[in-house]
Motif scaffolding. Structure first.
Motif, PDB file in Angstrom:
ATOM      1  N   LEU A 385      19.284 -16.291 -24.008  1.00 45.39           N
ATOM      2  CA  LEU A 385      18.214 -15.758 -25.128  1.00 45.39           C
ATOM      3  C   LEU A 385      17.246 -17.088 -25.071  1.00 45.39           C
ATOM      4  O   LEU A 385      16.013 -17.129 -25.152  1.00 45.39           O
ATOM      5  N   THR A 386      17.727 -18.558 -24.757  1.00 49.14           N
ATOM      6  CA  THR A 386      16.970 -19.448 -24.755  1.00 49.14           C
ATOM      7  C   THR A 386      15.901 -19.286 -23.617  1.00 49.14           C
ATOM      8  O   THR A 386      14.797 -19.777 -23.585  1.00 49.14           O
ATOM      9  N   ALA A 387      16.414 -19.087 -22.433  1.00 48.93           N
ATOM     10  CA  ALA A 387      15.644 -18.898 -21.361  1.00 48.93           C
ATOM     11  C   ALA A 387      14.502 -17.782 -21.372  1.00 48.93           C
ATOM     12  O   ALA A 387      13.164 -18.164 -21.310  1.00 48.93           O
ATOM     13  N   LEU A 388      14.842 -16.692 -21.866  1.00 50.88           N
ATOM     14  CA  LEU A 388      13.991 -15.737 -22.331  1.00 50.88           C
ATOM     15  C   LEU A 388      12.679 -16.208 -23.366  1.00 50.88           C
ATOM     16  O   LEU A 388      11.489 -15.890 -23.106  1.00 50.88           O
ATOM     17  N   LEU A 389      13.289 -16.681 -24.483  1.00 50.59           N
ATOM     18  CA  LEU A 389      12.197 -17.169 -25.218  1.00 50.59           C
ATOM     19  C   LEU A 389      11.447 -18.427 -24.836  1.00 50.59           C
ATOM     20  O   LEU A 389      10.216 -18.282 -24.969  1.00 50.59           O
ATOM     21  N   SER A 409      16.950 -26.696 -27.651  1.00 52.22           N
ATOM     22  CA  SER A 409      16.517 -25.205 -28.233  1.00 52.22           C
ATOM     23  C   SER A 409      17.588 -24.423 -28.437  1.00 52.22           C
ATOM     24  O   SER A 409      17.551 -23.593 -29.148  1.00 52.22           O
ATOM     25  N   CYS A 410      18.516 -24.428 -27.315  1.00 50.16           N
ATOM     26  CA  CYS A 410      19.611 -23.457 -27.244  1.00 50.16           C
ATOM     27  C   CYS A 410      20.541 -23.883 -28.502  1.00 50.16           C
ATOM     28  O   CYS A 410      20.935 -22.657 -29.155  1.00 50.16           O
ATOM     29  N   ARG A 411      20.631 -24.887 -29.082  1.00 45.76           N
ATOM     30  CA  ARG A 411      21.563 -25.572 -29.963  1.00 45.76           C
ATOM     31  C   ARG A 411      20.867 -25.032 -31.456  1.00 45.76           C
ATOM     32  O   ARG A 411      21.711 -24.700 -32.205  1.00 45.76           O
ATOM     33  N   MET A 412      19.724 -25.110 -31.511  1.00 47.94           N
ATOM     34  CA  MET A 412      19.136 -24.668 -32.502  1.00 47.94           C
ATOM     35  C   MET A 412      19.094 -23.132 -32.906  1.00 47.94           C
ATOM     36  O   MET A 412      19.061 -22.385 -34.031  1.00 47.94           O
ATOM     37  N   LEU A 413      19.225 -22.149 -31.533  1.00 47.77           N
ATOM     38  CA  LEU A 413      19.538 -20.809 -31.711  1.00 47.77           C
ATOM     39  C   LEU A 413      20.827 -20.258 -31.989  1.00 47.77           C
ATOM     40  O   LEU A 413      21.167 -19.403 -32.411  1.00 47.77           O
ATOM     41  N   ARG A 419      28.057 -23.085 -26.994  1.00 50.57           N
ATOM     42  CA  ARG A 419      27.737 -21.850 -26.194  1.00 50.57           C
ATOM     43  C   ARG A 419      26.430 -22.388 -25.562  1.00 50.57           C
ATOM     44  O   ARG A 419      25.791 -21.428 -24.836  1.00 50.57           O
ATOM     45  N   CYS A 420      25.824 -23.521 -25.460  1.00 50.69           N
ATOM     46  CA  CYS A 420      24.786 -24.185 -24.912  1.00 50.69           C
ATOM     47  C   CYS A 420      25.282 -24.963 -23.849  1.00 50.69           C
ATOM     48  O   CYS A 420      25.908 -26.117 -24.169  1.00 50.69           O
ATOM     49  N   ARG A 421      24.960 -24.689 -22.524  1.00 54.96           N
ATOM     50  CA  ARG A 421      25.456 -25.593 -21.371  1.00 54.96           C
ATOM     51  C   ARG A 421      24.607 -25.965 -20.729  1.00 54.96           C
ATOM     52  O   ARG A 421      24.750 -26.203 -19.560  1.00 54.96           O
TER      53      ARG A 421
END
Length: 428
Positions: A385-389, A409-413, A419-421
């Motif tokens: 999702l992070t990559a797509l956004l 950004s991933c950790r905010m989502l 889950r954010c690697r």
């Protein structure tokens, strides 16, 4: 003049016939639960025989993901095949993106064929639902090669307008066909040196680069049994004989293949090679180990003296390159995401692709990010999702994303720790 008018009419007839061809029929099907409540799914088959599935979320954001699946799958395509891919990437649908994924028209190798079928699925969606505000091309694994080729061939329409707005690949085979399978050809040669059972003395003789003899009836289960008989890979280490342990150790050390992936890589180097070489390359050999020096075994001198050697046929290499190698001539924002410890497609392919794109003068359109995961087929949903956004924002703003920003950004989502690697990509 009469003949000119008649000729013009004849030239127009195919286009008119195509315009009048009815849209392929679709049927409603149950969506995977992972696609989220309110999502509608339909299935259909295009004019070439490829099966597709469309997922339409209730909260559609007027964006579309066109998915190119991995493999290649060597069996005949089946209607339910795209559901596995939809389930794997359902986070995109839950985020509001429409999704279409298709099989390809046949099983077996063929990047250009798969690219044509992938773009056809885009056209089918546009015909049924109208052109979305944004269309993103996504490829996973071998589908990364397919997506990259689709982007090179179909990114623009005949008038120079965009068919797609951006490209995302995840754990993609981005090194192209002539490089991607060399290690498996080496694996077949090294395995045969130690095991002498694939081919066995009961098989029709064939060089290992062929994958299998054309008339072979070997099954995947039988192949696995052969590998286990030689290496004990399917049994605990304590139940392996000393000879099995030694052979397994040497095969893994020389090829760099991980123990858990030995059977799967050997399977690809058997059945996919059989299809690629005998069905797609006219029986000619695209692989070469004539000057390879193998090392890492208990006796490298004996290995290099006794291993089966083979030289590539230039025509086979040219055919494979035409079908599957990449030019780097990208015209769309392209984001690649790859697990550093991917056991199936080495992270090293990212450097190959970056060099290909740089040689084409298109590096400004490529951003590459890494995660510290050790999986191939499915990564953390928050990462997808992070990559797509991030790609969506790049398309909207015209500013390429900073790889260092993906982690925050991933950790905010994601509300779930771990889950954010995302990690910094290697620099060498």
């Amino acid at each position: 003049m009469k003949h000119l008018i008649l000729l013009s009419g004849l030239l127009l007839m195919p286009a008119m016939a195509r315009a009048q061809t009815p849209e392929p029929a679709t049927i409603p099907i149950p969506c995977p639960a992972s696609a989220g409540a309110g999502t509608r799914c339909v299935s259909g088959q295009d004019e070439n025989g490829a099966w597709y599935v469309i997922a339409m979320p209730a909260n559609w954001n007027r964006r579309l993901v066109v998915h190119a699946h991995g493999g290649p799958r060597t069996g005949a395509p089946e209607a339910a095949d795209p559901l596995e891919d939809l389930d794997r990437f359902a986070i995109m649908v839950r985020a509001g993106y429409a999704w279409i994924g298709s099989t390809y028209r046949r099983g077996g190798y063929g990047v250009r064929m798969a690219a044509a079928d992938t773009d056809n699925s885009r056209r089918l969606f546009w015909a049924r639902f109208g052109r979305p505000e944004r269309t993103v091309l996504h490829g996973q694994s071998w589908g990364g090669n397919v997506a990259a080729k689709t982007s090179e061939l179909y990114a623009l329409d005949v008038d120079g307008g965009n068919n797609y707005d951006g490209v995302l690949t995840t754990n993609g085979v981005l090194s192209g066909g002539t490089r991607a399978y060399r290690f498996r050809a080496d694996l077949r040669a090294v395995y045969q040196f130690y095991c002498r059972n694939h081919p066995s003395t009961d098989d029709t003789p064939y060089p290992v680069w062929q994958g299998l003899a054309a008339d072979s009836r070997l099954t995947r289960r039988q192949l696995r049994d052969r590998i286990d008989a030689c290496t004990g890979v399917d049994r605990p280490p304590t139940r392996r004989t000393p000879e099995q342990s030694a052979r397994l150790r040497d095969i893994l050390a020389v090829t760099g293949v991980e123990e858990a992936q030995l059977v799967s890589h050997m399977t690809w180097a058997t059945f996919l090679f059989q299809d690629m070489v005998q069905q797609r390359l006219g029986g000619f050999n695209p692989f070469d180990n004539a000057s390879t020096v193998y090392h890492g075994s208990g006796d490298d001198e004996a290995l290099n003296a006794g291993v089966e050697r083979f030289s590539a046929d230039p025509d086979a290499v040219a055919r494979l390159a035409y079908d599957a190698d990449l030019s780097g001539l990208i015209v769309l924002p392209t984001l690649t995401m790859h697990a550093l410890h991917d056991p199936t497609v080495s992270y090293g392919v990212e450097a190959v692709y970056a060099a290909t794109v740089a040689a084409a003068g298109r590096s400004h359109l490529l951003v590459q990010v890494a995660t510290d995961e050790d999986q191939h087929s499915q990564l953390e949903e928050a990462g997808y999702l992070t990559a797509l956004l991030a790609l969506d924002h790049w398309i909207s703003s015209g500013t390429a994303p900073d790889p260092a920003a993906f982690g925050p950004s991933c950790r905010m989502l994601s509300a779930v720790p771990g889950r954010c690697r995302f990690v910094p990509a290697p620099t060498d």
